[in-house]
Write a protein that holds these residues in place. Structure first.
Motif, PDB file in Angstrom:
ATOM      1  N   PRO A   1      94.653 110.964  16.861  1.00  0.00           N
ATOM      2  CA  PRO A   1      94.549 110.352  16.519  1.00  0.00           C
ATOM      3  C   PRO A   1      94.858 109.455  15.408  1.00  0.00           C
ATOM      4  O   PRO A   1      95.428 110.077  14.665  1.00  0.00           O
ATOM      5  CB  PRO A   1      92.718 110.102  16.094  1.00  0.00           C
ATOM      6  CG  PRO A   1      92.612 111.583  15.613  1.00  0.00           C
ATOM      7  CD  PRO A   1      93.438 112.407  16.478  1.00  0.00           C
ATOM      8  N   ARG A   2      95.259 107.852  15.889  1.00  0.00           N
ATOM      9  CA  ARG A   2      96.118 107.112  14.309  1.00  0.00           C
ATOM     10  C   ARG A   2      95.685 106.241  13.039  1.00  0.00           C
ATOM     11  O   ARG A   2      95.593 106.031  11.999  1.00  0.00           O
ATOM     12  CB  ARG A   2      96.883 106.462  14.742  1.00  0.00           C
ATOM     13  CG  ARG A   2      97.456 106.740  16.225  1.00  0.00           C
ATOM     14  CD  ARG A   2      99.047 105.591  17.199  1.00  0.00           C
ATOM     15  NE  ARG A   2      98.535 104.971  16.080  1.00  0.00           N
ATOM     16  CZ  ARG A   2      99.623 103.591  16.313  1.00  0.00           C
ATOM     17  NH1 ARG A   2      98.823 103.269  18.580  1.00  0.00           N
ATOM     18  NH2 ARG A   2     100.221 102.993  15.757  1.00  0.00           N
ATOM     19  N   LEU A   3      94.279 106.376  13.264  1.00  0.00           N
ATOM     20  CA  LEU A   3      93.788 105.443  12.577  1.00  0.00           C
ATOM     21  C   LEU A   3      92.832 105.887  11.029  1.00  0.00           C
ATOM     22  O   LEU A   3      92.483 107.022  11.262  1.00  0.00           O
ATOM     23  CB  LEU A   3      91.997 104.325  12.855  1.00  0.00           C
ATOM     24  CG  LEU A   3      91.849 103.899  13.954  1.00  0.00           C
ATOM     25  CD1 LEU A   3      90.686 103.529  14.712  1.00  0.00           C
ATOM     26  CD2 LEU A   3      92.580 102.496  13.781  1.00  0.00           C
ATOM     27  N   VAL A   4      92.856 105.664  10.468  1.00  0.00           N
ATOM     28  CA  VAL A   4      92.557 105.686   8.520  1.00  0.00           C
ATOM     29  C   VAL A   4      91.734 105.029   8.155  1.00  0.00           C
ATOM     30  O   VAL A   4      92.352 104.068   7.468  1.00  0.00           O
ATOM     31  CB  VAL A   4      94.172 106.346   7.593  1.00  0.00           C
ATOM     32  CG1 VAL A   4      93.538 106.502   6.637  1.00  0.00           C
ATOM     33  CG2 VAL A   4      95.040 107.432   8.438  1.00  0.00           C
ATOM     34  N   LEU A   5      89.846 105.516   8.188  1.00  0.00           N
ATOM     35  CA  LEU A   5      89.639 104.857   7.725  1.00  0.00           C
ATOM     36  C   LEU A   5      89.739 104.823   6.238  1.00  0.00           C
ATOM     37  O   LEU A   5      89.595 104.822   5.230  1.00  0.00           O
ATOM     38  CB  LEU A   5      88.215 104.753   7.809  1.00  0.00           C
ATOM     39  CG  LEU A   5      88.273 104.505   8.968  1.00  0.00           C
ATOM     40  CD1 LEU A   5      86.714 105.494   9.425  1.00  0.00           C
ATOM     41  CD2 LEU A   5      87.947 103.516   9.663  1.00  0.00           C
ATOM     42  N   PHE A   6      90.097 103.042   5.097  1.00  0.00           N
ATOM     43  CA  PHE A   6      89.881 102.500   3.959  1.00  0.00           C
ATOM     44  C   PHE A   6      88.747 102.277   3.696  1.00  0.00           C
ATOM     45  O   PHE A   6      88.615 100.723   4.497  1.00  0.00           O
ATOM     46  CB  PHE A   6      91.397 101.625   4.247  1.00  0.00           C
ATOM     47  CG  PHE A   6      92.324 102.283   3.594  1.00  0.00           C
ATOM     48  CD1 PHE A   6      93.067 102.297   2.048  1.00  0.00           C
ATOM     49  CD2 PHE A   6      92.833 103.509   4.565  1.00  0.00           C
ATOM     50  CE1 PHE A   6      94.213 103.393   2.199  1.00  0.00           C
ATOM     51  CE2 PHE A   6      94.475 103.905   4.283  1.00  0.00           C
ATOM     52  CZ  PHE A   6      95.095 104.029   2.943  1.00  0.00           C
ATOM     53  N   GLY A   7      87.800 102.442   2.566  1.00  0.00           N
ATOM     54  CA  GLY A   7      86.137 101.382   3.255  1.00  0.00           C
ATOM     55  C   GLY A   7      86.543 101.189   1.446  1.00  0.00           C
ATOM     56  O   GLY A   7      87.330 102.426  -0.287  1.00  0.00           O
ATOM     57  N   TYR A   8      86.396  99.983   1.293  1.00  0.00           N
ATOM     58  CA  TYR A   8      87.141  99.345  -0.065  1.00  0.00           C
ATOM     59  C   TYR A   8      85.427  99.404  -0.921  1.00  0.00           C
ATOM     60  O   TYR A   8      85.194  98.559  -0.050  1.00  0.00           O
ATOM     61  CB  TYR A   8      88.017  98.625  -0.784  1.00  0.00           C
ATOM     62  CG  TYR A   8      87.812  97.159  -1.889  1.00  0.00           C
ATOM     63  CD1 TYR A   8      88.611  97.962  -2.969  1.00  0.00           C
ATOM     64  CD2 TYR A   8      87.506  96.145  -1.158  1.00  0.00           C
ATOM     65  CE1 TYR A   8      88.193  97.328  -4.132  1.00  0.00           C
ATOM     66  CE2 TYR A   8      87.419  95.428  -2.886  1.00  0.00           C
ATOM     67  CZ  TYR A   8      88.326  95.853  -4.298  1.00  0.00           C
ATOM     68  OH  TYR A   8      87.722  94.983  -5.349  1.00  0.00           O
ATOM     69  N   SER A   9      84.608  99.518  -1.886  1.00  0.00           N
ATOM     70  CA  SER A   9      84.261  98.870  -2.971  1.00  0.00           C
ATOM     71  C   SER A   9      83.012  99.987  -2.093  1.00  0.00           C
ATOM     72  O   SER A   9      82.901 100.043  -1.547  1.00  0.00           O
ATOM     73  CB  SER A   9      83.817  97.605  -3.039  1.00  0.00           C
ATOM     74  OG  SER A   9      82.389  97.476  -3.957  1.00  0.00           O
ATOM     75  N   LYS A  10      81.862  98.693  -1.451  1.00  0.00           N
ATOM     76  CA  LYS A  10      80.385  98.825  -0.509  1.00  0.00           C
ATOM     77  C   LYS A  10      81.249  99.351   0.746  1.00  0.00           C
ATOM     78  O   LYS A  10      80.847 100.023   1.437  1.00  0.00           O
ATOM     79  CB  LYS A  10      79.642  98.340  -0.643  1.00  0.00           C
ATOM     80  CG  LYS A  10      78.571  97.731  -0.365  1.00  0.00           C
ATOM     81  CD  LYS A  10      77.894  96.764  -0.047  1.00  0.00           C
ATOM     82  CE  LYS A  10      77.162  96.645   1.096  1.00  0.00           C
ATOM     83  NZ  LYS A  10      77.380  96.287   2.515  1.00  0.00           N
ATOM     84  N   GLY A  11      82.642  98.924   0.966  1.00  0.00           N
ATOM     85  CA  GLY A  11      82.939  99.207   2.029  1.00  0.00           C
ATOM     86  C   GLY A  11      83.273 101.119   2.336  1.00  0.00           C
ATOM     87  O   GLY A  11      82.977 101.278   3.271  1.00  0.00           O
ATOM     88  N   ALA A  12      83.317 101.763   0.942  1.00  0.00           N
ATOM     89  CA  ALA A  12      83.340 103.097   1.219  1.00  0.00           C
ATOM     90  C   ALA A  12      82.283 103.621   1.714  1.00  0.00           C
ATOM     91  O   ALA A  12      81.519 104.208   2.878  1.00  0.00           O
ATOM     92  CB  ALA A  12      83.880 103.122   0.207  1.00  0.00           C
ATOM     93  N   PRO A  13      80.571 103.109   0.686  1.00  0.00           N
ATOM     94  CA  PRO A  13      79.464 104.048   1.442  1.00  0.00           C
ATOM     95  C   PRO A  13      78.965 103.452   3.519  1.00  0.00           C
ATOM     96  O   PRO A  13      78.565 104.215   4.304  1.00  0.00           O
ATOM     97  CB  PRO A  13      78.751 103.378   0.784  1.00  0.00           C
ATOM     98  CG  PRO A  13      79.200 102.132  -0.124  1.00  0.00           C
ATOM     99  CD  PRO A  13      80.127 102.547  -0.224  1.00  0.00           C
ATOM    100  N   ASP A  14      79.842 101.927   3.246  1.00  0.00           N
ATOM    101  CA  ASP A  14      79.627 101.146   4.727  1.00  0.00           C
ATOM    102  C   ASP A  14      80.042 101.941   5.676  1.00  0.00           C
ATOM    103  O   ASP A  14      79.578 102.474   6.619  1.00  0.00           O
ATOM    104  CB  ASP A  14      80.762 100.167   4.731  1.00  0.00           C
ATOM    105  CG  ASP A  14      79.302  98.767   4.685  1.00  0.00           C
ATOM    106  OD1 ASP A  14      78.430  99.311   3.763  1.00  0.00           O
ATOM    107  OD2 ASP A  14      80.210  97.589   4.218  1.00  0.00           O
TER     108      ASP A  14
END
Length: 371
Positions: free
Chosen positions: A177-190
């Protein structure tokens, strides 16, 4: 005529900033007088311990080596360049680096940063008109970046479904897999809720990064209500809606910590944490009131989240970044320099170099791709 257009643009920006100020003041609790963490026995048992005792691996030394190398290699073409010592904050006893050379060539895995934005982003994105320079920079080295659209003002549970749909819509790659999920601020708990609720996406994710993530929530959300967050819908040009009305609740510390207690994260993924830990003089003037309010709990905050609430349990700690909450990811001063000079005064940060360094660290840490 040109002068008139500039005046109108400035007044529109003042209007937008007024909305954002009102939101910061009311929604984020900057004007409240109640305790930021009210008394309550409705909480899972908790303890504040050193990161090493919470299963967090401290690899700041190696990350510093990579980030410094990236900054120095590209500083001539980087906007908002800072020397490495000013870009990161020394916190406690940072471990030494490995001393290994830093690979600055083309990516072997061709990792893609899939970014989940924070609360309200879809409301002010048209005004912000981000220049997309991070993606352009990463593509020079065989990486890439894409934005995962989520509701600006909905709950983490709602947005987790949207993250799942977005990931499943991307054709599965051949090989690793190539996707690295980056969660910024509230995007992290999402993002974390998506990984727990929808295990089918794990096979498509190479790694998970929290960037100034509200992992443990923010005490500033305790006095807020959803209708106050809805002020962001009146940003000029905004097309966002209230969604399911759960954004504010999703950021309350009791909600976030209860969720963490009840939902162990999948153990077969690599998690990384980037923490914003600015020196006080690196807080933008517009954010000083929320910084001071949150300092009633702990002055080691980025104006929105306390430093220890940004770390994913069991993750690898990469860095304490010398940037406030907005400077890490929202390039306001670049697209609106007048507003930057007057209000968002510490918004300059070499985001392109930081994103490259994170992906290079992750690629090195994951090892050779599976063929």
């Amino acid at each position: 005529m040109q002068f008139t257009r500039q005046v109108i643009a400035f007044l529109n920006a003042r209007c937008w900033i007024g909305v954002w100020l009102a939101t910061s003041c009311v929604f984020l609790g900057a004007c409240a007088t109640k305790p930021l963490i009210p008394y309550s026995a409705d909480t899972p048992p908790m303890v504040l311990v050193p990161a090493s005792q919470a299963g967090v691996m401290d690899k700041r030394g190696r990350f510093r080596e990579i980030y410094c190398a990236v900054l120095e290699a590209h500083h001539a073409e980087l906007p908002d360049y800072r020397p490495c010592e000013q870009a990161l904050t020394w916190v406690g006893a940072e471990p030494a680096g490995s001393g290994k050379p830093v690979e600055l060539g083309q990516s072997r895995r061709h990792l893609i940063a899939a970014i989940v934005p924070g609360i309200g982003y879809d409301c002010f994105k048209p005004w912000l008109n981000p220049p997309e320079t991070v993606a352009a920079h990463l593509r020079q080295f065989g990486f890439d970046a894409t934005l995962i659209d989520v509701d600006a003002l909905s709950s983490a549970t709602n947005n987790a479904r949207q993250i799942r749909a977005a990931i499943m819509a991307i054709p599965a790659p051949e090989g690793a897999p190539r996707l690295v999920l980056f969660g910024y601020s509230k995007g992290a708990p999402d993002m974390l809720e998506a990984l727990v609720a929808y295990p089918e996406i794990k096979s498509r994710v190479a790694a998970v990064v929290s960037a100034a993530g509200a992992i443990g929530g923010s005490p500033l959300a305790n006095d807020a209500e959803q209708y106050q967050a809805d002020l962001l819908r009146y940003v000029p040009g905004a097309t966002c809606t209230s969604g399911d009305g759960g954004a504010v609740e999703s950021l309350r510390p009791a909600i976030r910590k209860m969720w963490l207690a009840q939902h162990p994260l999948p153990g077969d993924l690599h998690y990384y944490s980037i923490v914003t830990f600015p020196q006080p003089e690196h807080i933008s003037s517009i954010l000083k009131s929320s910084y001071d309010k949150l300092a009633r709990v702990d002055s080691r905050n980025d104006s929105q989240v306390i430093f220890y609430d940004q770390v994913v349990p069991g993750s690898t700690l990469l860095a304490y970044v010398n940037a406030d909450h907005w400077a890490l990811a929202v390039p306001i001063a670049r697209t609106h320099p007048t507003i930057g000079a007057l209000l968002v005064t510490k918004n300059a940060y070499p985001r392109e170099a930081l994103a490259e360094a994170i992906l290079r660290f992750v690629e090195e840490d994951l090892g050779e791709p599976v063929r």
